[in-house]
Design a protein around this motif. Structure first.
Motif, PDB file in Angstrom:
ATOM      1  N   GLY A   1      -2.037  -9.844   4.718  1.00 57.28           N
ATOM      2  CA  GLY A   1      -3.459  -9.590   4.467  1.00 57.28           C
ATOM      3  C   GLY A   1      -4.072  -8.575   5.417  1.00 57.28           C
ATOM      4  O   GLY A   1      -5.220  -8.166   5.231  1.00 57.28           O
ATOM      5  N   LEU A   2      -3.323  -8.179   6.469  1.00 55.59           N
ATOM      6  CA  LEU A   2      -3.866  -7.210   7.431  1.00 55.59           C
ATOM      7  C   LEU A   2      -2.971  -5.973   7.449  1.00 55.59           C
ATOM      8  O   LEU A   2      -1.762  -6.081   7.196  1.00 55.59           O
ATOM      9  CB  LEU A   2      -3.862  -7.808   8.846  1.00 55.59           C
ATOM     10  N   PRO A   3      -3.510  -4.812   7.791  1.00 52.93           N
ATOM     11  CA  PRO A   3      -2.637  -3.646   7.922  1.00 52.93           C
ATOM     12  C   PRO A   3      -1.686  -3.831   9.115  1.00 52.93           C
ATOM     13  O   PRO A   3      -2.042  -4.518  10.073  1.00 52.93           O
ATOM     14  CB  PRO A   3      -3.624  -2.493   8.191  1.00 52.93           C
ATOM     15  N   PRO A   4      -0.470  -3.248   9.066  1.00 54.02           N
ATOM     16  CA  PRO A   4       0.444  -3.397  10.200  1.00 54.02           C
ATOM     17  C   PRO A   4      -0.152  -2.768  11.461  1.00 54.02           C
ATOM     18  O   PRO A   4      -0.943  -1.829  11.358  1.00 54.02           O
ATOM     19  CB  PRO A   4       1.693  -2.617   9.770  1.00 54.02           C
ATOM     20  N   PHE A   5       0.200  -3.313  12.625  1.00 53.76           N
ATOM     21  CA  PHE A   5      -0.293  -2.716  13.866  1.00 53.76           C
ATOM     22  C   PHE A   5       0.787  -2.743  14.939  1.00 53.76           C
ATOM     23  O   PHE A   5       1.702  -3.566  14.904  1.00 53.76           O
ATOM     24  CB  PHE A   5      -1.575  -3.400  14.363  1.00 53.76           C
ATOM     25  N   THR A   6       0.668  -1.781  15.883  1.00 55.12           N
ATOM     26  CA  THR A   6       1.656  -1.656  16.954  1.00 55.12           C
ATOM     27  C   THR A   6       1.116  -2.304  18.215  1.00 55.12           C
ATOM     28  O   THR A   6       0.025  -1.954  18.680  1.00 55.12           O
ATOM     29  CB  THR A   6       1.954  -0.159  17.229  1.00 55.12           C
TER      30      THR A   6
ATOM     31  N   ILE B   1     -10.839 -17.293   8.952  1.00 55.16           N
ATOM     32  CA  ILE B   1     -11.264 -15.952   9.404  1.00 55.16           C
ATOM     33  C   ILE B   1     -10.212 -14.911   9.027  1.00 55.16           C
ATOM     34  O   ILE B   1     -10.523 -13.791   8.669  1.00 55.16           O
ATOM     35  CB  ILE B   1     -11.470 -15.943  10.929  1.00 55.16           C
ATOM     36  N   PHE B   2      -8.918 -15.303   9.122  1.00 58.99           N
ATOM     37  CA  PHE B   2      -7.846 -14.333   8.874  1.00 58.99           C
ATOM     38  C   PHE B   2      -7.545 -14.161   7.386  1.00 58.99           C
ATOM     39  O   PHE B   2      -6.894 -13.201   6.994  1.00 58.99           O
ATOM     40  CB  PHE B   2      -6.567 -14.774   9.599  1.00 58.99           C
ATOM     41  N   LEU B   3      -7.963 -15.115   6.570  1.00 59.82           N
ATOM     42  CA  LEU B   3      -7.622 -15.061   5.145  1.00 59.82           C
ATOM     43  C   LEU B   3      -8.903 -14.921   4.314  1.00 59.82           C
ATOM     44  O   LEU B   3      -9.517 -15.930   3.931  1.00 59.82           O
ATOM     45  CB  LEU B   3      -6.858 -16.335   4.742  1.00 59.82           C
TER      46      LEU B   3
END
Ligand code: HEM
Length: 458
Positions: free
Chosen positions: A43-48, A183-185
């Motif tokens: 549900g979130l864009p990938p992050f480094t 909050i995350f979904l």
């Protein structure tokens, strides 16, 4: 340069780990993949994730124009409102931040010192001898009353009595890992009536906004009610075109300050009480410093005490309340630690992993305030409040509050931990808090005069 490695587990599995066991998950990834790896949370864009101080410096010290931050915080919009400072970018962010900063800096922050000490004493007065109280709850009372004073100038009255329980109930609705999932979904954010999880959030938030609107209306009708607080400043601010903030902008910023400024500091203080009472030598050293200090009526001198400062810093190192800084979305190509990142990449400095690096903090799992007396850490090695153009605007207030609350309580009361059981860090909304809130027992009051005499005899 070889591409760095990252976990290959399903995004759903990564999300579950991130919500339910974020610290173990981060540590496992760091031990397998090193200073930099990508996470993909459903549900979130990938992050480094970046936990190398050199890499963090390269991210936080570059020109603010290179990153957008507000749009990566969009999940917070449902709680804080779309005009919240944390959701803004570019010129709008700069302008709003400039407007909101003065009450949180320099002389102005110092002017809250007496109030913080008074509020602490009022709250502590309610504790019963030989009875248990929960540090997190007591600290919430103190930090909430402080932030209400700073933001609204409110310390009593019906509106104050109503805002407090509504906000605490709202935060409790995201107060466990399971509840925080909402909050995350975003698909769980459905108002299915008064009893549905999101329905409750919506109703609590509406109630708080109604109370804020009433405060704004009252001040517009009777400007003499306005004081020296953030709301007054924001209501009188005008941009170059002579335009003021709309009511919804005012309410979203107030909500942001109430949420960001209350739970975070209360959690940091709960962790501090835990460590001070867990390790007898730390408590002894701290009390020796406080008891040997002549002028306990000068809060600003207290705030400069070296061991007290070291205890607060070590608390924020070992239990960073927020485990990452905000995500930074690159707007143009950027190089970090020799790797080239394309526009659209999201880079996230990770406080937790950086604070646990053996090469910077030997024996990182040990609570040892002395490390902050022996050495100075760079803002990219020690970053509990993030950095760069998004650095926490409340950091000076939070640190002052931590020191004054600890000094006020520890010099007057003898406390012990109610249980020997280890405290487990657990997710509470966006923060990582002690799972049991740290129950403490008030053993009795301390007589500072006797302690002073003892410390001169010893
Ligand atoms: C121990 C207490 C606190 C901790 C650990 C903490 C931590 C943080 C962190 C890590 C950030 C993100 C910074 C970045 O990405 O560079 C942040 C931002 C922020 N904090 Fe705090 N904070 C605390 C207390 C407070 C207080 C007391 C207030 C308000 C009175 C506050 C208001 C804010 C706001 C408004 C932002 C957004 C700044 C922006 O987007 O420009 N915080 N905080």
């Amino acid at each position: 340069m070889k591409p760095f490695k990252s976990p290959q587990s399903l995004p759903l599995v990564q999300l579950i780990n991130w919500i339910f066991r974020p610290l173990d998950f981060l540590e496992e990834c760091a031990s397998k993949y090193g200073d930099m790896f990508n996470l993909r949370l459903m549900g979130l864009p990938p992050f480094t994730v970046v936990s190398n101080p050199q890499g963090i410096e390269e991210i936080l010290s570059v020109d603010a124009q290179k990153f957008d931050v507000g749009r990566t915080n969009n999940l917070a919009g449902s709680l804080l409102g779309d005009n919240s400072l944390v959701l803004l970018d570019g010129v709008t962010h700069r302008r709003q931040r400039k407007l909101m900063m003065p009450p949180f800096h320099g002389e102005k922050v110092k002017s809250y010192a007496q109030t913080i000490c008074q509020i602490t004493q009022q709250v502590a007065h309610r504790w019963q001898e030989k009875q248990t109280f929960v540090a997190q709850k007591a600290m919430q009372d103190i930090t909430f009353e402080t932030i209400l004073h700073v933001v609204f100038g409110l310390s009593e009255g019906e509106r104050y009595q109503q805002i407090k329980p509504s906000l605490i109930e709202l935060l409790d609705l995201t107060g466990s890992p399971l509840k925080a999932s909402v909050i995350f979904l975003p698909f769980l954010q459905q108002d299915l009536g008064e009893w549905s999880p999101w329905g409750k959030v919506v109703r609590r938030k509406c109630k708080i906004y109604e109370l804020m609107q009433a405060e704004i209306d009252e001040r517009r009708a009777s400007p003499e009610l306005s004081g020296n607080d953030v709301l007054t400043l924001m209501m009188s601010a005008r941009d170059e075109a002579g335009e003021g903030l709309s009511d919804i902008e005012l309410k979203d910023q107030m909500m942001t300050l109430l949420v960001a400024g209350h739970e975070t500091t209360a959690t940091a203080l709960s962790w501090a009480f835990y460590w001070i009472h867990k390790i007898p030598e730390v408590k002894q050293k701290l009390l020796a410093e406080l008891d040997g200090f002549a002028d306990l009526d000068d809060p600003l001198a207290i705030a400069r005490l070296p061991y007290l400062t070291a205890v607060c810093n070590e608390t924020l190192r070992i239990n960073p309340v927020v485990i990452t800084a905000f995500m930074r979305l690159a707007k143009s190509p950027i190089e970090v630690m020799g790797y080239q990142f394309a526009p659209g990449t999201i880079l996230t400095p990770t406080t937790y992993l950086t604070h646990y690096r053996e090469d910077i903090y030997p024996e990182p799992k040990k609570f040892r305030p002395e490390r902050f007396l022996e050495r100075q850490y760079s803002p990219y090695e020690f970053l509990p409040f993030g950095g760069g153009n998004r650095r926490c605007i409340g950091y000076a207030l939070a640190l002052l509050e931590m020191k004054l609350v600890l000094a006020t309580v520890l010099t007057r009361y003898d406390l012990t931990l109610a249980s020997d059981r280890p405290v487990v860090p657990t997710r509470r909304g966006a923060t990582i808090a002690p799972n049991n809130g740290v129950p403490l027992i008030l053993q009795g009051k301390r007589d500072r005069k006797i302690q002073e005499q003892l410390s001169t005899i010893q």
